[in-house]
Design a protein around this motif. Structure first.
Motif, PDB file in Angstrom:
ATOM      1  N   GLY A   1       0.590  -1.156   0.025  1.00 54.64           N
ATOM      2  CA  GLY A   1      -0.015  -0.132   0.042  1.00 54.64           C
ATOM      3  C   GLY A   1       0.762   1.466  -0.075  1.00 54.64           C
ATOM      4  O   GLY A   1       0.206   2.459  -0.138  1.00 54.64           O
ATOM      5  N   ILE A   2       2.281   1.183   0.257  1.00 56.19           N
ATOM      6  CA  ILE A   2       3.007   2.329   0.316  1.00 56.19           C
ATOM      7  C   ILE A   2       3.143   2.841  -1.091  1.00 56.19           C
ATOM      8  O   ILE A   2       3.416   2.157  -2.130  1.00 56.19           O
ATOM      9  CB  ILE A   2       4.304   2.081   0.690  1.00 56.19           C
ATOM     10  CG1 ILE A   2       4.084   1.657   2.207  1.00 56.19           C
ATOM     11  CG2 ILE A   2       5.288   3.328   0.765  1.00 56.19           C
ATOM     12  CD1 ILE A   2       5.539   1.326   3.057  1.00 56.19           C
ATOM     13  N   HIS A   3       3.024   4.198  -1.322  1.00 57.56           N
ATOM     14  CA  HIS A   3       3.175   4.825  -2.505  1.00 57.56           C
ATOM     15  C   HIS A   3       4.499   4.691  -3.210  1.00 57.56           C
ATOM     16  O   HIS A   3       5.465   4.582  -2.389  1.00 57.56           O
ATOM     17  CB  HIS A   3       2.844   6.352  -2.571  1.00 57.56           C
ATOM     18  CG  HIS A   3       2.882   7.152  -3.854  1.00 57.56           C
ATOM     19  ND1 HIS A   3       3.770   7.372  -4.646  1.00 57.56           N
ATOM     20  CD2 HIS A   3       1.611   7.814  -4.416  1.00 57.56           C
ATOM     21  CE1 HIS A   3       3.278   7.981  -5.944  1.00 57.56           C
ATOM     22  NE2 HIS A   3       2.278   8.074  -5.385  1.00 57.56           N
ATOM     23  N   PRO A   4       4.815   4.198  -4.474  1.00 57.81           N
ATOM     24  CA  PRO A   4       6.012   3.832  -4.827  1.00 57.81           C
ATOM     25  C   PRO A   4       7.050   4.956  -4.869  1.00 57.81           C
ATOM     26  O   PRO A   4       8.173   4.631  -4.697  1.00 57.81           O
ATOM     27  CB  PRO A   4       5.748   3.603  -6.516  1.00 57.81           C
ATOM     28  CG  PRO A   4       4.307   3.170  -6.478  1.00 57.81           C
ATOM     29  CD  PRO A   4       3.486   3.780  -5.453  1.00 57.81           C
ATOM     30  N   GLU A   5       6.733   6.220  -4.721  1.00 54.90           N
ATOM     31  CA  GLU A   5       7.637   7.282  -4.698  1.00 54.90           C
ATOM     32  C   GLU A   5       8.091   7.316  -3.206  1.00 54.90           C
ATOM     33  O   GLU A   5       9.297   8.149  -3.056  1.00 54.90           O
ATOM     34  CB  GLU A   5       6.760   8.474  -5.080  1.00 54.90           C
ATOM     35  CG  GLU A   5       6.633   8.582  -6.758  1.00 54.90           C
ATOM     36  CD  GLU A   5       5.809   9.912  -7.049  1.00 54.90           C
ATOM     37  OE1 GLU A   5       5.720  10.855  -6.173  1.00 54.90           O
ATOM     38  OE2 GLU A   5       5.683  10.207  -8.212  1.00 54.90           O
ATOM     39  N   ASP A   6       7.199   6.835  -2.345  1.00 56.44           N
ATOM     40  CA  ASP A   6       7.692   6.947  -0.987  1.00 56.44           C
ATOM     41  C   ASP A   6       8.161   5.692  -0.302  1.00 56.44           C
ATOM     42  O   ASP A   6       8.949   5.625   0.728  1.00 56.44           O
ATOM     43  CB  ASP A   6       6.586   7.364  -0.060  1.00 56.44           C
ATOM     44  CG  ASP A   6       5.851   8.545  -0.448  1.00 56.44           C
ATOM     45  OD1 ASP A   6       6.645   9.412  -0.903  1.00 56.44           O
ATOM     46  OD2 ASP A   6       4.644   8.825  -0.386  1.00 56.44           O
ATOM     47  N   PHE A   7       8.686   4.736  -1.111  1.00 58.63           N
ATOM     48  CA  PHE A   7       8.772   3.309  -0.677  1.00 58.63           C
ATOM     49  C   PHE A   7      10.149   3.292  -0.360  1.00 58.63           C
ATOM     50  O   PHE A   7      10.617   2.995   1.128  1.00 58.63           O
ATOM     51  CB  PHE A   7       8.668   2.245  -1.728  1.00 58.63           C
ATOM     52  CG  PHE A   7       9.060   0.808  -1.307  1.00 58.63           C
ATOM     53  CD1 PHE A   7       8.123   0.099  -0.317  1.00 58.63           C
ATOM     54  CD2 PHE A   7      10.171   0.142  -1.628  1.00 58.63           C
ATOM     55  CE1 PHE A   7       8.283  -1.046  -0.023  1.00 58.63           C
ATOM     56  CE2 PHE A   7      10.528  -0.841  -0.949  1.00 58.63           C
ATOM     57  CZ  PHE A   7       9.530  -1.593  -0.228  1.00 58.63           C
ATOM     58  N   ASP A   8      11.114   3.783  -1.053  1.00 59.21           N
ATOM     59  CA  ASP A   8      12.462   3.724  -0.711  1.00 59.21           C
ATOM     60  C   ASP A   8      13.023   4.565   0.683  1.00 59.21           C
ATOM     61  O   ASP A   8      13.471   4.090   1.315  1.00 59.21           O
ATOM     62  CB  ASP A   8      13.559   4.163  -1.714  1.00 59.21           C
ATOM     63  CG  ASP A   8      13.564   3.023  -3.030  1.00 59.21           C
ATOM     64  OD1 ASP A   8      12.956   1.837  -2.795  1.00 59.21           O
ATOM     65  OD2 ASP A   8      13.899   3.507  -4.079  1.00 59.21           O
TER      66      ASP A   8
END
Length: 339
Positions: free
Chosen positions: A66-73
């Motif tokens: 569920g984490i936004h791809p842009e916020d994952f790292d």
């Protein structure tokens, strides 16, 4: 990957004692837990309701989807660093809600122990999207107010320079400058009432005219409902004030029988242009002044020109006439067409 003999879903079931579940499930925040393997092994009802998923779907690394791809790292880096150091952490990221919308979440996590040994992390999440939107709106408002304050101060500076440069006695200059400041203040009041956005033309005219004609018998105003941009509203207020002041001193309002008509119309509804006309009648015979003061120059050059319009001040023998044609905001043009 797990250093426990049981799977995350089994640990989730084991964590479901009734007292603890009631406490956690009625909490006003989303609560989660991990084991020492960094795998999520329990989520409370608010979390599952927010995500629209079951416990079995979220445990392990299911919730990570569920984490936004842009916020994952970035989020992973903060979490892994804190986990390795066994220290509390806090971070913000976007988490996908049950309806597919990503919402901003503030997450806090704290390590906990059992029997003196590190057992994993407890954490909570709160939806802060509305708060972030409010903060962003506040920043925009502050920037806009700063911009408008600088513009207003520039107008005041120009008025002061022109008023006290015109060669009139100091007392007369102070009186004139004070009147112009009051007109500018009235324009600011109108804008504040509409959150510095768009202002009804009729409100601008009424607020400016009222101090000069409380009974409404000598200054006639008429026209359809139109909306002005903030910039045009300020300029129009200042121009009307100059015209009214001159009319009281030298024009139609200086005699007992003189009148003023302020009429406006939407000249080109499809193109969003409007026309406003000021006409004095019944006062002294008018002649063209030999010199142009600040007020006259402002009326001729300072209203409507930036919006692609034009302004004409005519000193006709039977009374001063002023014609303004300029652009309307799109919302006002639409209202005019509907009306």
């Amino acid at each position: 990957m797990s250093d426990h003999a049981t799977l995350p879903i089994d640990r989730a079931v084991a964590a479901g004692e009734r007292e603890f579940r009631e406490l956690a499930d009625f909490a006003p925040v989303m609560i989660w837990r991990t084991g020492t393997d960094r795998q999520g092994d329990w989520f409370n009802k608010p979390w599952l309701a927010f995500r629209g998923r079951s416990m079995a779907e979220e445990v392990g690394e299911g919730w990570v989807e569920g984490i936004h791809p842009e916020d994952f790292d970035r989020s992973s880096s903060v979490f892994f660093h804190a986990f390795g150091a066994r220290e509390p952490y806090s971070l913000e990221y976007r988490l996908r809600r049950h309806d597919g919308v990503y919402r901003w979440i503030v997450e806090t996590g704290t390590p906990y122990e059992r029997g003196g040994a590190f057992a994993g992390y407890w954490g909570s999440c709160t939806d802060i999207t509305d708060h972030r939107v409010a903060q962003r709106s506040q920043r925009v408002l502050i920037n806009e107010l700063s911009h408008r304050l600088k513009n207003t101060l520039a107008v005041v500076q120009a008025m002061a320079e022109q008023t006290f440069r015109e060669g009139r006695p100091m007392n007369a200059a102070i009186t004139c400058f004070s009147g112009r400041l009051r007109a500018l203040a009235a324009a600011q009041d109108q804008l504040i009432a509409t959150a510095w956005e768009e202002v009804p033309l009729s409100d601008v005219v009424e607020a400016t005219v009222l101090p000069f004609d409380c009974g409404g018998a000598r200054i006639h105003r008429e026209g359809p409902p139109l909306i002005l941009s903030a910039e045009t509203a300020v300029s129009l207020t200042m121009a009307l004030h100059e015209l009214l002041t001159n009319a009281v001193k030298y024009g139609a309002l200086s005699s007992d029988t003189g009148t003023v008509t302020i009429a406006w119309s939407c000249a080109e509804p499809a193109g969003g242009r409007f026309r406003l006309e000021w006409k004095e009648q019944g006062g002294p015979t008018v002649s063209t002044p030999l010199e142009r003061g600040f007020g006259t120059r402002f009326i001729e050059r300072g209203v409507g020109c930036r919006q692609g319009g034009g302004s004409r001040l005519l000193f006709e023998p039977d009374g001063v006439r002023w014609v303004l044609e300029t652009e309307l905001p799109a919302t006002s043009a639409h209202r005019a067409q509907v009306a």
